[in-house]
Design a protein around this motif. Sequence first.
Motif, PDB file in Angstrom:
ATOM      1  N   SER A 197      39.933  32.387  35.833  1.00 37.43           N
ATOM      2  CA  SER A 197      39.439  31.010  35.633  1.00 37.43           C
ATOM      3  C   SER A 197      38.368  30.630  36.650  1.00 37.43           C
ATOM      4  N   PHE A 198      38.336  31.337  37.795  1.00 40.26           N
ATOM      5  CA  PHE A 198      37.351  31.049  38.841  1.00 40.26           C
ATOM      6  C   PHE A 198      36.135  31.995  38.762  1.00 40.26           C
ATOM      7  N   GLY A 199      36.129  32.853  37.733  1.00 43.85           N
ATOM      8  CA  GLY A 199      35.014  33.794  37.600  1.00 43.85           C
ATOM      9  C   GLY A 199      35.284  35.152  38.213  1.00 43.85           C
ATOM     10  N   GLY A 200      36.538  35.427  38.546  1.00 39.49           N
ATOM     11  CA  GLY A 200      36.879  36.702  39.167  1.00 39.49           C
ATOM     12  C   GLY A 200      37.408  37.716  38.164  1.00 39.49           C
ATOM     13  N   ASP A 201      37.369  38.977  38.565  1.00 42.81           N
ATOM     14  CA  ASP A 201      37.873  40.075  37.727  1.00 42.81           C
ATOM     15  C   ASP A 201      39.235  40.499  38.265  1.00 42.81           C
ATOM     16  N   PRO A 202      40.325  40.145  37.575  1.00 41.94           N
ATOM     17  CA  PRO A 202      41.666  40.466  38.093  1.00 41.94           C
ATOM     18  C   PRO A 202      41.930  41.962  38.194  1.00 41.94           C
ATOM     19  N   SER A 203      41.115  42.769  37.509  1.00 46.02           N
ATOM     20  CA  SER A 203      41.324  44.224  37.602  1.00 46.02           C
ATOM     21  C   SER A 203      40.538  44.826  38.766  1.00 46.02           C
ATOM     22  N   ASN A 204      39.858  43.976  39.547  1.00 44.17           N
ATOM     23  CA  ASN A 204      39.096  44.494  40.698  1.00 44.17           C
ATOM     24  C   ASN A 204      39.333  43.637  41.937  1.00 44.17           C
ATOM     25  N   ILE A 205      40.563  43.738  42.460  1.00 38.85           N
ATOM     26  CA  ILE A 205      40.953  42.958  43.644  1.00 38.85           C
ATOM     27  C   ILE A 205      41.077  43.896  44.847  1.00 38.85           C
ATOM     28  N   THR A 206      40.494  43.469  45.969  1.00 40.39           N
ATOM     29  CA  THR A 206      40.617  44.186  47.250  1.00 40.39           C
ATOM     30  C   THR A 206      41.345  43.270  48.221  1.00 40.39           C
ATOM     31  N   ILE A 207      42.339  43.782  48.930  1.00 40.50           N
ATOM     32  CA  ILE A 207      42.959  42.990  49.992  1.00 40.50           C
ATOM     33  C   ILE A 207      42.414  43.500  51.323  1.00 40.50           C
ATOM     34  N   PHE A 208      42.178  42.571  52.263  1.00 38.94           N
ATOM     35  CA  PHE A 208      41.678  42.991  53.574  1.00 38.94           C
ATOM     36  C   PHE A 208      42.244  42.086  54.660  1.00 38.94           C
ATOM     37  N   GLY A 209      42.314  42.625  55.895  1.00 40.21           N
ATOM     38  CA  GLY A 209      42.886  41.852  56.979  1.00 40.21           C
ATOM     39  C   GLY A 209      42.664  42.562  58.297  1.00 40.21           C
ATOM     40  N   GLU A 210      42.945  41.838  59.385  1.00 40.25           N
ATOM     41  CA  GLU A 210      42.685  42.368  60.733  1.00 40.25           C
ATOM     42  C   GLU A 210      43.928  42.205  61.594  1.00 40.25           C
ATOM     43  N   SER A 211      44.188  43.176  62.456  1.00 38.94           N
ATOM     44  CA  SER A 211      45.325  43.166  63.367  1.00 38.94           C
ATOM     45  C   SER A 211      46.629  43.060  62.564  1.00 38.94           C
ATOM     46  N   ALA A 212      47.457  42.027  62.785  1.00 41.83           N
ATOM     47  CA  ALA A 212      48.669  41.906  61.965  1.00 41.83           C
ATOM     48  C   ALA A 212      48.299  41.773  60.488  1.00 41.83           C
ATOM     49  N   GLY A 213      47.119  41.220  60.208  1.00 47.39           N
ATOM     50  CA  GLY A 213      46.637  41.152  58.822  1.00 47.39           C
ATOM     51  C   GLY A 213      46.291  42.526  58.277  1.00 47.39           C
TER      52      GLY A 213
END
Length: 558
Positions: A197-213
């Motif tokens: 609904s926001f214009g994103g592709d649910p089949s192309n999701i990347t998660i990212f984070g730093e340190s504990a993330g």
Amino acid sequence: MEKLKILLAVVLSLGTASAASLGVVQTEGGSVQGINVPLGLFRSVDVFKGIPFAAKPGTFEKPQPHPGWEGVLKATKFAQRCSQISMFQTSSFGSEDCLYLNIWVPQGRQVSSDLPVMIWFYGGGFIVGGSMGPNFLNNYLYSGQAIADKGGVIVVSVAYRVGTLGFLSTGDSRLPGNYGLWDQHAAIAWVNRNIRSFGGDPSNITIFGESAGGASVSFQTLSPHNKGLFKRAISQSGVAFCPWAMNRNPLKTAEEVAEKVGCPIDDTLVACLKSIDAATLVMAAPSIKMGSPDSPGVTNLVLAPVVDGDFLPDQPANLFHNAADIDYLSGVNNMDGHLFTTKDISSIGDKNGETSVEDVKRLLAAYTKEKGQAGFEVAFAEYSSNWGSAPTQTTIKKAAVDIGTDFIFLVPAQTAIYLHAANARSGRTFSYLLSEPSLMAGPGKPYNDWVGTDHADDLQYVFGKPFTTPKAYGDRHRDLSGYIIAYWTNFARTGNPNKGNMLVPVTWPEFTSTAHQFLEINAKMNESSVGQEMRLRFVRLWTSTIPNLQSHGVTDAQ
């Protein structure tokens, strides 16, 4: 005159040539409306702040779906952080009702569709943190605006419970723990269901984070509960194997908390804990003591994920089959340990301070104590092998920082990278070392001039601060920030940091089980930025040599 009028009309029309905007968006919980931030000709970013992705969580319970709302939710303000202890551990702040996320959507002439999506998890030792990050020169550190605009991706930043409320566990089914990891999982699932609904592709999701993330990202790739929910992952300075990223004796921590709040250590322990108000529980977290060479600060971080038999059904090393089809990019900063080691041995950070070899030995002995004297001796011989008979202060101080960097971050990260590559089916693996000199180093500045990239120094470049607050940076920092945003968003788009919408300065080779290649990232990159077998001697020391030593009267009952 007529020509002038026409020209004026054209100029005025250009001035109002705004980009497209989403307006009101329908989500599963109801309608939301953010704000549109114009950035230039036919360029803007739609920003949504404070969208709930789960209901207010119960104490020590998994997150539940949000009941939804009537009318249009004005998503224009960051929600409160999750309840947490203050920096000086003297008070608590934040809210239990904190499971909200923020979304940045780049727009051009037409409303965006099918964009890659990047979901951010903050660091903070699993104790503190917020989805918007610290306020930095009047803009929030984790604003996704620069990444979204430059990289043409949707950025989502997510809140999760931390400290006692996020990670207290008895190590069994009574209080299994990992509530903060379940929050993250709920957010990933919400994005997967709603981002179209926001214009994103649910089949192309990347998660990212730093340190504990970054460690959280690592755990999310290993959990069977995320099957099919995301495609790629980036861990910056943190993986599941970091010594601070798991609590191996959670019951001890739970009993400590219980004693502080006056709960009995018996069958009623959990029921009693659940009856205590949140603020009291937050304040009852084991205190984070300032480190010393004999008791390094990082060993005090005990509220962390656990093997719970559910989210993490087994030890992380045995779960890499779950990440076999996930593209994984991971790395560390070349002096990630500096922030911690200078707290353990304060003279390291003092430009005129003398650091004794004895202090370095004590720090190393604390890190190798499970293997007693033998472990210490093997490690010290390795770290001092190039010292000669009279090592300089710079040599001694840098060795201490290297020990901290290797033990706390680099070796664990390399372990995760090796295991990912060894277990991969379609998933690709990429390894990096960030080595930009610290902005705080040099004449007239607080750090020694040899200090490289300290812990969390990468964040400003990933989030494009040299572009959004240009006065605080030079051209080389804008170059570096541009390179990192290019690699990260290309990777999110295609699974290959070299291919996508943005040009990169150097081709980053894949890390494979036969070619252990990595990219050294800094503002002055060239062909020699590709390296092989990152600090292999020290990776072998910590992962093979030391663990294989016989323990001398030290039990492994940790």
